[in-house]
Design an enzyme around this catalytic site. Structure first.
Site, PDB file in Angstrom:
ATOM      1  CG  ASP A 128      -1.711   1.237   1.396  1.00 34.65           C
ATOM      2  OD1 ASP A 128      -2.445   1.580   0.457  1.00 34.65           O
ATOM      3  OD2 ASP A 128      -1.601   1.886   2.453  1.00 34.65           O
ATOM      4  CG  ASP A 167      -1.811   7.705  -0.090  1.00 35.89           C
ATOM      5  OD1 ASP A 167      -0.977   8.615  -0.199  1.00 35.89           O
ATOM      6  OD2 ASP A 167      -2.553   7.329  -1.022  1.00 35.89           O
TER       7      ASP A 167
END
Length: 235
Positions: A22, A24
């Site tokens: 991932d 953010d």
């Protein structure tokens, strides 16, 4: 990196082959940038972003986040209004990204260690491609074999689509992949896709559950930590 094989005979032979990152809140400390933009959007729409609303959309896809904001502000989510809000948000985040995007602790070293191990890697983000490309100037494209963005799949996280696409692009079964996530939304998406998940929370707590292993930091990630996380996720 030697093949990491599970010790449990019921899943013997299932090796860790890929790491799906991932972006953010996991690799980049960018949720704080989104926080500035989200509060600005609420003001632009004539309202106020409450802490409850902001927390509820951490890790959400763009369409889901905007739908939540419009509902919280009691606004009519017409296609035109949503498109205008989306354009405003993307422009504001792009502007803020130009000022620099800070790393999460240990993230750059973790990226380098995993890349050096020979495992296949992907960036899997709900962020749209245009903004992700801007963030990749900080992350380094050399750390990923493939990248999957929120506007490239039918449904973003918490649906499994982004992780299913990333695994397919890498030529892997999701069961061969470890996702690294910081949010409830992202962890749910990875588990739904069939991945094991290393959870390193950032802004909000993430529930425990099957195939999830929690750590407080990415610092120290290397072969031994990956092997330990992989075993624990299948215990």
């Amino acid at each position: 990196m030697p093949e990491v094989v599970l010790a449990d005979p019921s899943v013997a032979g299932v090796a860790l082959e890929g790491v799906l990152w991932d972006m953010d809140g996991t690799l980049l400390d960018s949720e704080k940038i989104w926080d500035v933009a989200m509060h600005g959007l609420a003001a632009e729409l004539g309202g106020v972003m409450t802490p409850q609303t902001r927390q509820s959309i951490i890790g959400a896809s763009g369409p889901d986040a905007l739908a939540t904001v419009f509902a919280a502000l009691a606004l009519d989510p017409t296609p035109a209004a949503l498109a205008e809000a989306d354009a405003w948000m993307n422009a504001r985040v792009a502007e803020l990204f130009t000022r620099g995007i800070p790393w999460r602790p240990g993230a750059l070293d973790a990226l380098r260690a995993v890349r050096a191990s020979g495992l296949r890697t992907a960036l899997v983000t709900n962020t749209d491609r245009e903004l992700a490309e801007q963030a990749l100037d900080t992350l380094g494209r050399e750390h990923f074999d493939v990248t999957v963005c929120g506007d490239e799949v039918p449904h973003g996280k918490p649906q499994p689509d982004p992780y299913l696409r990333a695994a397919a692009l890498l030529g892997l079964d999701p069961a061969q992949c470890l996702a690294v996530e910081d949010s409830p939304t992202g962890a749910a998406a990875a588990v739904a896709a069939g991945c094991a998940v290393l959870v390193v929370p950032c802004e909000v707590a993430v529930p425990t559950g099957p195939r999830r292993v929690h750590r407080t930091t990415l610092e120290g990630m290397g072969e031994s930590m990956l092997a330990s996380v992989w075993r624990d996720a299948h215990a």
